[in-house]
Design a protein around this motif. Structure first.
Motif, PDB file in Angstrom:
ATOM      1  N   HIS A 148       0.880  -1.171   0.000  1.00  0.00           N
ATOM      2  CA  HIS A 148       0.000   0.000   0.000  1.00  0.00           C
ATOM      3  C   HIS A 148       0.914   1.216   0.000  1.00  0.00           C
ATOM      4  O   HIS A 148       2.161   1.059   0.017  1.00  0.00           O
ATOM      5  CB  HIS A 148      -0.920   0.014   1.231  1.00  0.00           C
ATOM      6  CG  HIS A 148      -2.264   0.638   0.975  1.00  0.00           C
ATOM      7  ND1 HIS A 148      -2.446   2.003   0.878  1.00  0.00           N
ATOM      8  CD2 HIS A 148      -3.495   0.071   0.807  1.00  0.00           C
ATOM      9  CE1 HIS A 148      -3.739   2.254   0.656  1.00  0.00           C
ATOM     10  NE2 HIS A 148      -4.398   1.092   0.599  1.00  0.00           N
TER      11      HIS A 148
ATOM     12  N   VAL B 130      -2.577   3.150   6.569  1.00  0.00           N
ATOM     13  CA  VAL B 130      -2.777   1.724   6.259  1.00  0.00           C
ATOM     14  C   VAL B 130      -1.479   0.960   6.479  1.00  0.00           C
ATOM     15  O   VAL B 130      -1.469  -0.132   7.055  1.00  0.00           O
ATOM     16  CB  VAL B 130      -3.277   1.550   4.811  1.00  0.00           C
ATOM     17  CG1 VAL B 130      -3.378   0.066   4.470  1.00  0.00           C
ATOM     18  CG2 VAL B 130      -4.629   2.225   4.625  1.00  0.00           C
TER      19      VAL B 130
ATOM     20  N   GLU C 294      -9.236   1.159   6.013  1.00  0.00           N
ATOM     21  CA  GLU C 294      -8.858   1.884   4.795  1.00  0.00           C
ATOM     22  C   GLU C 294      -9.981   2.841   4.394  1.00  0.00           C
ATOM     23  O   GLU C 294     -11.128   2.440   4.236  1.00  0.00           O
ATOM     24  CB  GLU C 294      -8.574   0.899   3.659  1.00  0.00           C
ATOM     25  CG  GLU C 294      -8.142   1.579   2.359  1.00  0.00           C
ATOM     26  CD  GLU C 294      -8.112   0.597   1.197  1.00  0.00           C
ATOM     27  OE1 GLU C 294      -7.017   0.359   0.661  1.00  0.00           O
ATOM     28  OE2 GLU C 294      -9.205   0.061   0.846  1.00  0.00           O
TER      29      GLU C 294
ATOM     30  N   ASP D 178      -7.385   7.038   1.714  1.00  0.00           N
ATOM     31  CA  ASP D 178      -6.270   6.089   1.607  1.00  0.00           C
ATOM     32  C   ASP D 178      -6.226   5.466   0.217  1.00  0.00           C
ATOM     33  O   ASP D 178      -5.148   5.283  -0.365  1.00  0.00           O
ATOM     34  CB  ASP D 178      -6.411   4.978   2.649  1.00  0.00           C
ATOM     35  CG  ASP D 178      -6.260   5.479   4.073  1.00  0.00           C
ATOM     36  OD1 ASP D 178      -5.526   6.468   4.286  1.00  0.00           O
ATOM     37  OD2 ASP D 178      -6.884   4.881   4.977  1.00  0.00           O
ATOM     38  N   LEU D 179      -7.397   5.133  -0.315  1.00  0.00           N
ATOM     39  CA  LEU D 179      -7.458   4.543  -1.648  1.00  0.00           C
ATOM     40  C   LEU D 179      -6.976   5.538  -2.695  1.00  0.00           C
ATOM     41  O   LEU D 179      -6.248   5.166  -3.638  1.00  0.00           O
ATOM     42  CB  LEU D 179      -8.882   4.094  -1.956  1.00  0.00           C
ATOM     43  CG  LEU D 179      -9.033   3.124  -3.136  1.00  0.00           C
ATOM     44  CD1 LEU D 179      -8.418   1.774  -2.805  1.00  0.00           C
ATOM     45  CD2 LEU D 179     -10.511   2.963  -3.511  1.00  0.00           C
TER      46      LEU D 179
END
Length: 503
Positions: free
Chosen positions: A311, A316, A356, A360-361
């Protein structure tokens, strides 16, 4: 004359499992077993299982059930499970899957011939009892090299009770035991590429990963054994070796020399007959300038970086018990490409980890967009028993994880195709792996590891032979695959540019 006994090894999972299967093959061949390719032609089918994620476990169970069906239609009399899933679950697997006639753990490998013979004769060998293998070796890495009583697949120490066969007593094609940690090995295929185990186990404690519990703590193989095995593989026709372990960047720490890999790589590159050395499984947090220099500037060492990012969002990563962030990772890649612009980089990522967020994505997307990776593996998070993350709060719904997995997978496919297109016009060194009248010739460039990173498809097979290293020019792409024109055979002299080769 002894009764003819036949065995087939069915291997699932990673390259480390492939090495373990060839160790088992070496032990069995040395004890008189005849190895056959097709499980339906074998008295015993040995399935080397994978126990990493749910999909791999399912594949392992399916392979065991498929092998069991042969008992009704072929000559197969017994099906035996070995490998990571067998080690991890042992008796539990045996109870859930009575179709398996035996479930053997790593401790059984040294006596694999006797175990299979017992099962073939209708006897029962008690199924393996799982245990936390991290507790079998000393906490201090410096003390682990003396722990000879611990079974380490791929190291294959000769135990006190073992009698090491003399080289002249071994069947043709079986590697001799050349030292206390050098394995017996017999190749199970004819590919010009083979893996060599650099170490076993892992000392990292990533919260999503159960591997250390059943593979154990990290322990390096001796450089002399790695070199000896590489020389033997070269004698068998291997042209490329891939160094594998759970974490190659830690190699040598139990010898008191964390830079031992930088010393070993040039020696491996000088082995007569070896054209390329590839290093896999590198930890970004453990990368160091000296290692980058060796990987990017040493002849015959592939400028290839299999970096386990997982990641790039800091929150995360911390929850995963890992280190780094988007900007630091991009700086690392910039350092690599400054030294070797054509360097290949691949990585795996987990989406949907507990906690998450959409932000974060988005941070992961920012990294992927800027990273220009050659190959990307994307997995949706799932609980793995025995890991810390199982106990985490803020688990995401399965449909959210599936949606994020599909989204990032589409992005990864688009980005890796774009990266392949960036290589149009490049001159690449390609190891030819197969030449077929119908399918043409196929090989791999330095940035492409076996099975995972795409391949090079030649526009013609004329003049190409499996196992030959050639120079080629990239003229087209098909997703992550490159289409290339053959220019010249790579010799000991300077590389011949395609324009000078008359192509």
């Amino acid at each position: 004359m002894p009764e003819r006994r036949t065995v087939a090894l069915v291997t699932l999972g990673c390259a480390r499992n492939e090495v373990d299967s060839e160790e088992l093959a070496g032990r069995l061949a040395a004890d008189g077993w005849e190895l056959v390719e097709d499980a339906s032609d074998a008295d015993v089918a040995v399935v080397n299982t994978c126990g990493f994620v749910e999909a791999a476990k399912k594949d392992s169970v399916d392979a065991l059930l498929e092998a069991n069906d042969l008992k009704d239609h072929g000559k197969t009399q017994a099906v035996v499970a070995v490998g990571c899933m067998a080690e991890r679950y042992g008796k539990e697997l045996a109870e859930a899957l009575p179709e398996a006639d035996g479930v053997l753990g790593f401790d059984d490998y040294a006596d694999i011939s006797d175990r299979l013979q017992t099962i073939l004769n209708g006897g029962i060998h008690a199924s393996h009892t799982p245990r936390d293998r991290r507790k079998l070796l000393p906490i201090s890495p410096a003390e682990r090299q003396e722990a000879d009583a611990v079974a380490l697949p791929g190291h294959a120490q000769v135990q006190v009770q073992d009698v090491a066969p003399a080289p002249e007593d071994l069947p043709e094609g079986v590697a001799p035991v050349s030292g206390p940690r050098a394995p017996l090995r017999r190749r199970l295929g004819s590919s010009p590429v083979a893996s060599v185990k650099l170490a076993s186990g892992c000392d990292r404690r990533c919260t999503f990963c159960a591997i250390p519990s059943f593979r154990g703590s990290f322990i390096s193989r001796r450089p002399s054994d790695v070199l000896g095995e590489t020389r033997w593989l070269a004698e068998q026709g291997v042209k490329e070796v891939m160094l594998v372990s759970e974490n190659n960047t830690s190699y040598g720490k139990d010898f008191g020399d964390i830079r031992l890999l930088e010393t070993l790589l040039p020696e491996l590159a000088e082995v007569d007959g070896i054209e390329r050395v590839r290093v896999s499984y590198l930890q970004p947090a453990e990368m160091r300038p000296g290692l980058i220099d060796v990987l990017t500037s040493t002849p015959k060492i592939a400028p290839y970086f299999d970096l386990s990012f997982q990641h790039s969002a800091p929150g995360v990563l911390r929850a995963m018990r890992r280190f780094g962030d988007t900007d630091r990772f991009l700086e690392l890649l910039d350092t690599i490409r400054t030294k070797a612009p054509q360097a290949g980089v691949r990585s795996n990522f987990i989406v949907g980890f507990p906690g998450e967020t959409e932000g974060d994505l988005a941070e992961l997307e920012r990294f992927l967009t800027g990273a220009r990776l050659d190959a990307i593996g994307v997995f949706g998070y799932s609980d793995e028993e025995g890991t810390e993350a199982v106990s985490y709060d803020h688990k995401l719904d399965a449909d959210v994880i599936a949606e994020r997995l599909a989204h990032i997978s589409r992005l990864a496919e688009e980005l890796t195709s774009q990266r392949a297109e960036e290589r149009l016009g490049e001159t690449v060194e390609v190891l030819v792996e197969s030449v077929d009248g119908e399918d043409g010739a196929v090989g791999r460039a330095a940035h492409q590891a076996p099975e995972t990173d795409g391949q090079v498809v030649f526009t013609t097979s004329q003049g190409l032979v499996p196992g030959r290293m050639v120079v080629a020019k990239v003229v087209d792409t098909e997703g992550v695959d490159l289409v290339a024109e053959f220019c010249d055979v790579l010799g000991d002299g300077p590389r011949t540019p395609c324009e000078e080769a008359g192509r």
